[in-house]
Design a protein around this motif. Sequence first.
Motif, PDB file in Angstrom:
ATOM      1  N   GLU A  25       0.827  -1.207   0.000  1.00 20.46           N
ATOM      2  CA  GLU A  25       0.000   0.000   0.000  1.00 20.46           C
ATOM      3  C   GLU A  25       0.857   1.251   0.000  1.00 20.46           C
ATOM      4  O   GLU A  25       0.481   2.276  -0.568  1.00 20.46           O
ATOM      5  CB  GLU A  25      -0.908   0.018   1.247  1.00 20.46           C
ATOM      6  CG  GLU A  25      -2.029  -0.948   1.117  1.00 20.46           C
ATOM      7  CD  GLU A  25      -3.222  -0.552   1.970  1.00 20.46           C
ATOM      8  OE1 GLU A  25      -3.344   0.645   2.299  1.00 20.46           O
ATOM      9  OE2 GLU A  25      -3.997  -1.444   2.298  1.00 20.46           O
ATOM     10  N   THR A  28       4.724   2.745  -4.456  1.00 20.24           N
ATOM     11  CA  THR A  28       4.118   3.552  -5.505  1.00 20.24           C
ATOM     12  C   THR A  28       3.706   2.633  -6.658  1.00 20.24           C
ATOM     13  O   THR A  28       4.309   1.581  -6.881  1.00 20.24           O
ATOM     14  CB  THR A  28       5.086   4.635  -6.028  1.00 20.24           C
ATOM     15  OG1 THR A  28       6.239   3.977  -6.542  1.00 20.24           O
ATOM     16  CG2 THR A  28       5.469   5.596  -4.915  1.00 20.24           C
ATOM     17  N   HIS A  29       2.673   3.028  -7.341  1.00 17.63           N
ATOM     18  CA  HIS A  29       2.178   2.278  -8.482  1.00 17.63           C
ATOM     19  C   HIS A  29       2.241   3.194  -9.696  1.00 17.63           C
ATOM     20  O   HIS A  29       1.284   3.892  -9.998  1.00 17.63           O
ATOM     21  CB  HIS A  29       0.755   1.791  -8.217  1.00 17.63           C
ATOM     22  CG  HIS A  29       0.690   0.727  -7.152  1.00 17.63           C
ATOM     23  ND1 HIS A  29       0.973  -0.590  -7.409  1.00 17.63           N
ATOM     24  CD2 HIS A  29       0.402   0.798  -5.840  1.00 17.63           C
ATOM     25  CE1 HIS A  29       0.842  -1.305  -6.296  1.00 17.63           C
ATOM     26  NE2 HIS A  29       0.506  -0.482  -5.324  1.00 17.63           N
ATOM     27  N   TRP A  32      -0.773   2.417 -12.006  1.00 16.71           N
ATOM     28  CA  TRP A  32      -2.112   2.550 -11.448  1.00 16.71           C
ATOM     29  C   TRP A  32      -2.403   3.959 -10.935  1.00 16.71           C
ATOM     30  O   TRP A  32      -3.550   4.389 -10.898  1.00 16.71           O
ATOM     31  CB  TRP A  32      -2.367   1.469 -10.384  1.00 16.71           C
ATOM     32  CG  TRP A  32      -2.694   0.169 -11.056  1.00 16.71           C
ATOM     33  CD1 TRP A  32      -1.911  -0.943 -11.129  1.00 16.71           C
ATOM     34  CD2 TRP A  32      -3.868  -0.112 -11.825  1.00 16.71           C
ATOM     35  NE1 TRP A  32      -2.526  -1.910 -11.893  1.00 16.71           N
ATOM     36  CE2 TRP A  32      -3.718  -1.423 -12.341  1.00 16.71           C
ATOM     37  CE3 TRP A  32      -5.025   0.615 -12.155  1.00 16.71           C
ATOM     38  CZ2 TRP A  32      -4.703  -2.023 -13.137  1.00 16.71           C
ATOM     39  CZ3 TRP A  32      -5.997   0.020 -12.956  1.00 16.71           C
ATOM     40  CH2 TRP A  32      -5.825  -1.276 -13.427  1.00 16.71           C
ATOM     41  N   GLU A  33      -1.340   4.709 -10.589  1.00 20.60           N
ATOM     42  CA  GLU A  33      -1.553   6.095 -10.146  1.00 20.60           C
ATOM     43  C   GLU A  33      -2.090   6.972 -11.273  1.00 20.60           C
ATOM     44  O   GLU A  33      -2.640   8.046 -11.011  1.00 20.60           O
ATOM     45  CB  GLU A  33      -0.224   6.696  -9.646  1.00 20.60           C
ATOM     46  CG  GLU A  33       0.078   6.286  -8.224  1.00 20.60           C
ATOM     47  CD  GLU A  33       1.515   6.559  -7.826  1.00 20.60           C
ATOM     48  OE1 GLU A  33       2.232   7.289  -8.546  1.00 20.60           O
ATOM     49  OE2 GLU A  33       1.919   6.015  -6.785  1.00 20.60           O
ATOM     50  N   THR A  34      -1.910   6.534 -12.526  1.00 20.35           N
ATOM     51  CA  THR A  34      -2.372   7.338 -13.667  1.00 20.35           C
ATOM     52  C   THR A  34      -3.794   6.961 -14.085  1.00 20.35           C
ATOM     53  O   THR A  34      -4.327   7.551 -15.028  1.00 20.35           O
ATOM     54  CB  THR A  34      -1.450   7.132 -14.892  1.00 20.35           C
ATOM     55  OG1 THR A  34      -1.618   5.771 -15.359  1.00 20.35           O
ATOM     56  CG2 THR A  34       0.015   7.379 -14.540  1.00 20.35           C
ATOM     57  N   GLN A  39      -7.713   5.818  -5.350  1.00 20.56           N
ATOM     58  CA  GLN A  39      -6.294   5.848  -4.971  1.00 20.56           C
ATOM     59  C   GLN A  39      -6.162   5.655  -3.457  1.00 20.56           C
ATOM     60  O   GLN A  39      -7.035   6.053  -2.695  1.00 20.56           O
ATOM     61  CB  GLN A  39      -5.653   7.177  -5.407  1.00 20.56           C
ATOM     62  CG  GLN A  39      -5.701   7.404  -6.922  1.00 20.56           C
ATOM     63  CD  GLN A  39      -4.852   6.407  -7.716  1.00 20.56           C
ATOM     64  OE1 GLN A  39      -3.844   5.879  -7.226  1.00 20.56           O
ATOM     65  NE2 GLN A  39      -5.254   6.139  -8.957  1.00 20.56           N
ATOM     66  N   LYS A  41      -4.464   7.209  -1.334  1.00 16.29           N
ATOM     67  CA  LYS A  41      -4.469   8.445  -0.560  1.00 16.29           C
ATOM     68  C   LYS A  41      -5.897   8.934  -0.283  1.00 16.29           C
ATOM     69  O   LYS A  41      -6.104   9.743   0.622  1.00 16.29           O
ATOM     70  CB  LYS A  41      -3.657   9.532  -1.273  1.00 16.29           C
ATOM     71  CG  LYS A  41      -4.239   9.997  -2.612  1.00 16.29           C
ATOM     72  CD  LYS A  41      -3.440  11.185  -3.182  1.00 16.29           C
ATOM     73  CE  LYS A  41      -3.823  11.533  -4.615  1.00 16.29           C
ATOM     74  NZ  LYS A  41      -5.266  11.710  -4.873  1.00 16.29           N
ATOM     75  N   ASP A  42      -6.854   8.463  -1.062  1.00 14.29           N
ATOM     76  CA  ASP A  42      -8.241   8.921  -0.885  1.00 14.29           C
ATOM     77  C   ASP A  42      -9.062   8.020   0.044  1.00 14.29           C
ATOM     78  O   ASP A  42     -10.240   8.308   0.288  1.00 14.29           O
ATOM     79  CB  ASP A  42      -8.946   9.009  -2.250  1.00 14.29           C
ATOM     80  CG  ASP A  42      -8.285  10.039  -3.157  1.00 14.29           C
ATOM     81  OD1 ASP A  42      -7.693  11.003  -2.621  1.00 14.29           O
ATOM     82  OD2 ASP A  42      -8.359   9.867  -4.390  1.00 14.29           O
ATOM     83  N   PRO A 205      -4.356  -0.317  -6.143  1.00 16.53           N
ATOM     84  CA  PRO A 205      -5.317   0.718  -5.732  1.00 16.53           C
ATOM     85  C   PRO A 205      -6.664   0.471  -6.417  1.00 16.53           C
ATOM     86  O   PRO A 205      -6.644   0.345  -7.625  1.00 16.53           O
ATOM     87  CB  PRO A 205      -4.695   2.011  -6.230  1.00 16.53           C
ATOM     88  CG  PRO A 205      -3.308   1.660  -6.731  1.00 16.53           C
ATOM     89  CD  PRO A 205      -3.305   0.215  -7.031  1.00 16.53           C
ATOM     90  N   THR A 206      -7.767   0.421  -5.727  1.00 16.86           N
ATOM     91  CA  THR A 206      -7.974   0.093  -4.316  1.00 16.86           C
ATOM     92  C   THR A 206      -9.084  -0.928  -4.245  1.00 16.86           C
ATOM     93  O   THR A 206     -10.115  -0.718  -4.902  1.00 16.86           O
ATOM     94  CB  THR A 206      -8.402   1.377  -3.544  1.00 16.86           C
ATOM     95  OG1 THR A 206      -7.344   2.324  -3.656  1.00 16.86           O
ATOM     96  CG2 THR A 206      -8.686   1.094  -2.085  1.00 16.86           C
ATOM     97  N   ARG A 400     -16.148   4.921  -8.226  1.00 16.09           N
ATOM     98  CA  ARG A 400     -15.735   5.055  -6.833  1.00 16.09           C
ATOM     99  C   ARG A 400     -16.866   4.647  -5.895  1.00 16.09           C
ATOM    100  O   ARG A 400     -18.030   5.002  -6.117  1.00 16.09           O
ATOM    101  CB  ARG A 400     -15.331   6.504  -6.548  1.00 16.09           C
ATOM    102  CG  ARG A 400     -14.715   6.701  -5.156  1.00 16.09           C
ATOM    103  CD  ARG A 400     -14.527   8.163  -4.793  1.00 16.09           C
ATOM    104  NE  ARG A 400     -13.528   8.848  -5.599  1.00 16.09           N
ATOM    105  CZ  ARG A 400     -13.801   9.789  -6.501  1.00 16.09           C
ATOM    106  NH1 ARG A 400     -15.051  10.158  -6.736  1.00 16.09           N
ATOM    107  NH2 ARG A 400     -12.835  10.368  -7.166  1.00 16.09           N
TER     108      ARG A 400
END
Length: 415
Positions: A25, A28-29, A32-34, A39, A41-42, A205-206, A400
Amino acid sequence: EANPSVKDDTSLETIVRRFQDTMSEAKTHKFWETQPVGQFKDIGDTSLPEGPIEPATPLSEVKQEPYNLPSVYEWTTCDMNSDDMCSEVYNLLKNNYVEDDENMFRFNYSKEFLRWALRPPGYYQSWHIGVRAKTSKKLVAFISGVPARIRVRDEVVKMAEINFLCVHKKLRAKRLAPVMIKEVTRRVHLENIWQAAYTAGVILPTPITTCQYWHRSLNPKKLIDVGFSRLGARMTMSRTIKLYKLPDAPVTPGFRKMEPRDVPAVTRLLRNYLSQFGVATDFDENDVEHWLLPREDVVDSYLVESPETHDVTDFCSFYTLPSTILGNPNYTTLKAAYSYYNVATQTSFLQLMNDALIVSKQKGFDVFNALDVMHNESFLKELKFGPGDGQLHYYLYNYRLRSALKPAELGLVLL
Ligand code: MYA
């Protein structure tokens, strides 16, 4: 002070894996961060709205050309109606698809199973995507999607179910998977579909929920011999065999195989049952005909027809997914049944699922697997299922959820 009983039943491997899961967790991805997915962080941010993360765009704005692959590879669309193409996909997966953590077993989906899984009503051949080596023409990677309607809370959403992502063992860690995921996304968008559902054993994520596999031994001797399970403490082989013994035939009066004439009644039963879950598949009669009518060595469905009223009151189903046993001199294949969709209204859920165990034993399965989704928790322990070490994470793409679900709030089983 540490609790010795907790420490005792926790193997080093389990501790290491839990630690890795926690670390992943924080990891970094880059890809997948793009992507339009929840995410890390959310997590916990309840101000974010539930629903699509990105709006649909006009079809004219969807990229018209395939994504670029490294120059030695080329895209191919896999025609699953062709025996040769189907065999190529089958062999790629047979040798390179999902293994357990200890690399003792590897899924061995049959050709007939793949044909069934990839050609449901309204399927798109363009979503069956292969990658070949340009010079040898060998199939080296695959990803697939099939269309599905999935209800999220009160909304029925057209989605793609993405499955069978596989990169040949020799081509791993070269970032091929992100290109394949982008390409299937593009082809899904071309059909004006903007959401997807998928499962994976890895944490990305996630997750919308994380489920656990449970296993019910049907052939304990073989399972122990091949290292799938271990003899319990203070247990002998003969006591173990006795513990898992089942009657020779189902016990519920009116328990029989599902037939084509049952499709309307089974659809009503299932739709009514699935309506209570937060995320669930939205089956119509065409879907039930495809996904639930029995197909030999692929999917089995049974129901209870009331001997008095002839109403269909209960239903259970499981699919056939053998695993290759890697490096065992005595056995090559583990025959596993996987619980699919089950509904009990008149029969107790326990008795219904015990009948499912009985028929799967009669059919020669070695083990019956089930996730802790829907109401499955209510029968697992009592019917002598044991928790597995594998977890299965469920994901939605471009949708989401305000908060994660419990496995028991999920009415969706992917193959
Ligand atoms: S789950 C089954 C997956 N298959 C296997 O486990 C078989 C054995 N393994 C392999 O074949 C390879 O290891 C695979 C990765 C192909 C899995 N889902 O190319 P790479 C990310 C999603 O260098 P490789 C199933 O089929 C990873 O985090 N992403 O890695 C459902 C990293 O990204 P980031 C995954 O090991 C698939 C990047 O890929 C997965 O050579 C759903 C590394 O790429 C995974 N299972 O290849 C797909 N594993 O840096 C998503 C790794 O960001 C669908 N990665 O962490 C999304 C919806 C698309 C449609 C949308 C329509 C609107």
